[in-house]
Scaffold this active site. Structure first.
Site, PDB file in Angstrom:
ATOM      1  N   HIS A  39       0.828  -1.206   0.000  1.00 10.95           N
ATOM      2  CA  HIS A  39       0.000   0.000   0.000  1.00 10.95           C
ATOM      3  C   HIS A  39       0.867   1.263   0.000  1.00 10.95           C
ATOM      4  O   HIS A  39       2.057   1.234   0.320  1.00 10.95           O
ATOM      5  CB  HIS A  39      -0.920   0.007   1.223  1.00 10.95           C
ATOM      6  CG  HIS A  39      -0.158   0.080   2.531  1.00 10.95           C
ATOM      7  ND1 HIS A  39       0.323   1.258   3.052  1.00 10.95           N
ATOM      8  CD2 HIS A  39       0.203  -0.890   3.409  1.00 10.95           C
ATOM      9  CE1 HIS A  39       0.947   1.017   4.190  1.00 10.95           C
ATOM     10  NE2 HIS A  39       0.888  -0.283   4.426  1.00 10.95           N
ATOM     11  N   GLU A  82      -1.945  -6.882   7.606  1.00 11.98           N
ATOM     12  CA  GLU A  82      -0.601  -6.751   8.142  1.00 11.98           C
ATOM     13  C   GLU A  82      -0.432  -7.648   9.366  1.00 11.98           C
ATOM     14  O   GLU A  82      -1.417  -8.101   9.972  1.00 11.98           O
ATOM     15  CB  GLU A  82      -0.339  -5.285   8.516  1.00 11.98           C
ATOM     16  CG  GLU A  82       1.035  -4.994   9.119  1.00 11.98           C
ATOM     17  CD  GLU A  82       2.204  -5.350   8.201  1.00 11.98           C
ATOM     18  OE1 GLU A  82       2.383  -6.560   7.938  1.00 11.98           O
ATOM     19  OE2 GLU A  82       2.934  -4.427   7.786  1.00 11.98           O
TER      20      GLU A  82
END
Length: 298
Positions: A11, A107
């Site tokens: 990202h 994550e």
């Protein structure tokens, strides 16, 4: 044989990335202004790639928040677009392609260290007589747990490619797979940027390879490093000759691009052959500014 392309992108930058504060799963920050610039640059870099599927972490900094770009649907404010949506919005072939969120792409969970500076995590590790990134703070995920999530998701992608190839066989027969059309053949645009030789298909063509799927995945730095570690240590992924050990162990910069070709003999998902075309590619960030290239996390 089943073949599919896998493009993995981290990202864009968030405010916490810039300030070196751990986000994990509990902190759900949007992209910073720099992060949007990075996502735009990655979208332009990948604009000629014909993706068949897009998967994203469901965390805000990775996923599509509201809608699509001007080309793909109703117009929303730019702040509503996150990394995956920005990339797809700039793609010439993927108008309206659904972005599917998957919690397995989140994550690594850092437990009590989330929302705290990276230096705090290092201090915790030192106090425990361990080192980052192998140290697991209280309430966090171990590296093995993260790798298990990555393995499970990758096997899902392999099974998806197998099912697509089977459907294609049923609809068109073997002839369509052997002849191929321009629509089905995928050219690798990153070869001009990464300094790698163009891959060859079985019939000797230098720049094209017939693929059953071409998949884009948007995820996170620590997760991606664990996933690639699984590719290398468990699945014996073939790496570019020029890749150094430091590059292999480093966290991808924000919107860094990695591309792999996966081959499944006899439709078996158990022993995939994986070729890494490029790892953590960041040439698209040159014009965005030096601050966009993230430093090594640990």
């Amino acid at each position: 044989m089943v073949r599919f392309g896998l493009t993995v992108v981290r990202h864009g930058e968030t405010r916490y990335n810039k300030d070196k504060i751990l986000q994990g799963q509990g902190i759900d920050e949007p992209l910073s202004p720099t992060g949007f610039k990075q996502a735009d640059a990655a979208g332009l870099f990948l604009s000629n790639v014909k993706f068949t599927h897009v998967f994203s972490s469901d965390l805000l900094r990775a996923k599509q928040l509201l809608c699509f770009s001007k080309e793909c649907g109703p117009i929303k404010q730019k702040s509503s677009l996150q990394t995956a949506a920005t990339i797809i919005g700039k793609n010439k072939f993927c108008k309206g392609l659904e972005i599917k969120c998957d919690t397995r792409l989140r994550e690594r969970k850092y437990g009590v260290a989330e929302g705290r500076p990276l230096t705090d995590l290092k201090a915790m590790a030192k106090a425990a007589g361990e080192q980052c990134p192998t140290f697991t703070p209280s309430g966090g995920e171990t590296l093995d747990e993260v790798r298990e999530r990555a393995r499970d998701f990758f096997e899902f992608l392999c099974q998806l490619a197998v099912e697509l190839e089977q459907k294609d066989q049923e609809m068109h027969g073997a002839a369509s797979r052997s002849s191929g059309t321009c629509e089905e053949e995928s050219v690798f645009p990153w070869t001009d940027h990464c300094g790698v030789r163009k891959l060859s298909s079985d019939n000797g063509e230098a720049s094209k390879l017939l693929l059953d799927a071409n998949i884009l995945v948007v995820s996170h730095g620590a997760y991606m490093r664990n996933w690639i570690g699984y590719f290398v240590s468990d699945l014996k992924c073939t790496l570019p000759a020029s890749l150094t050990k430091t590059q292999l162990s480093s966290v991808s910069p924000n919107t860094g691009v990695s591309h792999f070709i996966i081959k499944l003999e006899n439709r078996s998902v158990l022993k995939p052959e994986i070729i890494c075309v490029c790892l953590n590619q960041d040439s698209h960030l040159v014009d965005v500014g030096a601050e966009c290239v993230a430093p090594k996390m640990f």
